[in-house]
Scaffold this motif. Sequence first.
Motif, PDB file in Angstrom:
ATOM      1  N   ARG A 123     -17.436  41.495  14.311  1.00  0.00           N
ATOM      2  CA  ARG A 123     -18.745  41.746  14.922  1.00  0.00           C
ATOM      3  C   ARG A 123     -18.718  41.424  16.407  1.00  0.00           C
ATOM      4  N   ILE A 124     -18.010  40.356  16.756  1.00  0.00           N
ATOM      5  CA  ILE A 124     -17.890  39.999  18.173  1.00  0.00           C
ATOM      6  C   ILE A 124     -17.141  41.086  18.927  1.00  0.00           C
ATOM      7  N   MET A 125     -16.025  41.552  18.342  1.00  0.00           N
ATOM      8  CA  MET A 125     -15.230  42.590  19.008  1.00  0.00           C
ATOM      9  C   MET A 125     -16.041  43.859  19.208  1.00  0.00           C
ATOM     10  N   VAL A 126     -16.818  44.253  18.194  1.00  0.00           N
ATOM     11  CA  VAL A 126     -17.627  45.462  18.296  1.00  0.00           C
ATOM     12  C   VAL A 126     -18.699  45.304  19.359  1.00  0.00           C
ATOM     13  N   SER A 127     -19.314  44.136  19.420  1.00  0.00           N
ATOM     14  CA  SER A 127     -20.421  43.941  20.361  1.00  0.00           C
ATOM     15  C   SER A 127     -19.961  43.977  21.807  1.00  0.00           C
ATOM     16  N   PHE A 128     -18.666  43.777  22.060  1.00  0.00           N
ATOM     17  CA  PHE A 128     -18.151  43.817  23.425  1.00  0.00           C
ATOM     18  C   PHE A 128     -17.745  45.228  23.860  1.00  0.00           C
ATOM     19  N   GLN A 129     -17.788  46.196  22.953  1.00  0.00           N
ATOM     20  CA  GLN A 129     -17.366  47.545  23.303  1.00  0.00           C
ATOM     21  C   GLN A 129     -18.449  48.278  24.075  1.00  0.00           C
ATOM     22  N   PRO A 130     -18.075  49.140  25.043  1.00  0.00           N
ATOM     23  CA  PRO A 130     -19.081  49.915  25.790  1.00  0.00           C
ATOM     24  C   PRO A 130     -19.908  50.774  24.841  1.00  0.00           C
ATOM     25  N   GLY A 131     -21.204  50.776  25.027  1.00  0.00           N
ATOM     26  CA  GLY A 131     -22.094  51.569  24.185  1.00  0.00           C
ATOM     27  C   GLY A 131     -22.515  50.871  22.903  1.00  0.00           C
ATOM     28  N   TRP A 132     -21.933  49.696  22.602  1.00  0.00           N
ATOM     29  CA  TRP A 132     -22.283  48.967  21.388  1.00  0.00           C
ATOM     30  C   TRP A 132     -23.003  47.667  21.711  1.00  0.00           C
ATOM     31  N   SER A 133     -23.404  47.499  22.935  1.00  0.00           N
ATOM     32  CA  SER A 133     -23.965  46.231  23.348  1.00  0.00           C
ATOM     33  C   SER A 133     -25.225  45.888  22.565  1.00  0.00           C
ATOM     34  N   PRO A 134     -25.249  44.725  21.878  1.00  0.00           N
ATOM     35  CA  PRO A 134     -26.461  44.355  21.145  1.00  0.00           C
ATOM     36  C   PRO A 134     -27.640  44.092  22.062  1.00  0.00           C
ATOM     37  N   LYS A 135     -27.351  43.764  23.336  1.00  0.00           N
ATOM     38  CA  LYS A 135     -28.448  43.503  24.268  1.00  0.00           C
ATOM     39  C   LYS A 135     -29.236  44.778  24.571  1.00  0.00           C
ATOM     40  N   GLU A 136     -28.621  45.936  24.353  1.00  0.00           N
ATOM     41  CA  GLU A 136     -29.279  47.206  24.625  1.00  0.00           C
ATOM     42  C   GLU A 136     -29.935  47.795  23.378  1.00  0.00           C
ATOM     43  N   GLY A 137     -29.830  47.097  22.245  1.00  0.00           N
ATOM     44  CA  GLY A 137     -30.399  47.637  21.015  1.00  0.00           C
ATOM     45  C   GLY A 137     -29.726  48.930  20.592  1.00  0.00           C
ATOM     46  N   SER A 138     -28.410  48.974  20.684  1.00  0.00           N
ATOM     47  CA  SER A 138     -27.651  50.187  20.417  1.00  0.00           C
ATOM     48  C   SER A 138     -27.837  50.665  18.985  1.00  0.00           C
ATOM     49  N   LEU A 139     -27.996  51.978  18.810  1.00  0.00           N
ATOM     50  CA  LEU A 139     -28.090  52.570  17.475  1.00  0.00           C
ATOM     51  C   LEU A 139     -26.778  52.401  16.722  1.00  0.00           C
TER      52      LEU A 139
END
Length: 268
Positions: free
Chosen positions: A36-52
């Motif tokens: 989950r940490i690795m995914v959240s650091f990927q461009p377009g997956w940022s949890p701060k942006e509420g990514s779909l």
Amino acid sequence: MHTSHSLISFPSTLDQTPWFSALLSLLPFVAAGSLRIMVSFQPGWSPKEGSLLYSVYLLLCTLALTSGLVLGAVKKSPRWLYPYPVLLAFSSYILRLYLGYLLPVKINLQSSFFLSLLIILIFLWLPPFHAFYQNIRQDWTLASYGLYGLVLYLFSAVDFDQTPKLNWLVLLPSILAICAALAHLRIRSAHGRIAALLMGTYTGLFFWLIPSYVSMVSVWISVVMGVFLLLVYGITLTVILLSPGLVVLARQARKGLRDNPKQDHRPR
């Protein structure tokens, strides 16, 4: 003849989890922690942006944890099941939080982690799943392992202001926690099981706290702050993990007083 027990009686250690079951049961730990940490650091997956995309990933994690929880409950609650309620409550809390970002109507979900955990624990009181609580009465280390899910919950929380880039320090605490969980499942000694959880907790804390104190103005302040944070977090988590054993200690002490209310003080 009645055999006296020590103040803290450890449970049977015959339930060593097979390698295949242990590794398979830890996959949700990876998904809810280091992956989950690795995914959240990927461009377009940022949890701060509420990514779909991130919300879809969290949905898959929640479904996997739900499936594992139900399967484990049906199989009479083996050892590997016990952290699942905490992990599922955590995953569903994060999922609802970020789905809330995507919905036009904003909902306050600040307490949903505790609400989710309460609902799951009540669900496990249903007659088909009574083994979840019955097993704890015979083996208090199961409850300690369940509470260990809080450690992974903590280690997978990343402060993006302190660690804006993905590096080994970000992943290492979760990886160490997962290794400790695997050791707990494989070790037969109850003492060894608890030691593995505590070792995973303290080593993970050491690396998880590094970003908090390495940026201090001097080395000595960094050392003092690091030791202070390690003690505060470490003691708190140690008390949480050992709380089931402390309950057993209190119950056995009370039982001993009830069985022997008066000591024979006659001179010999």
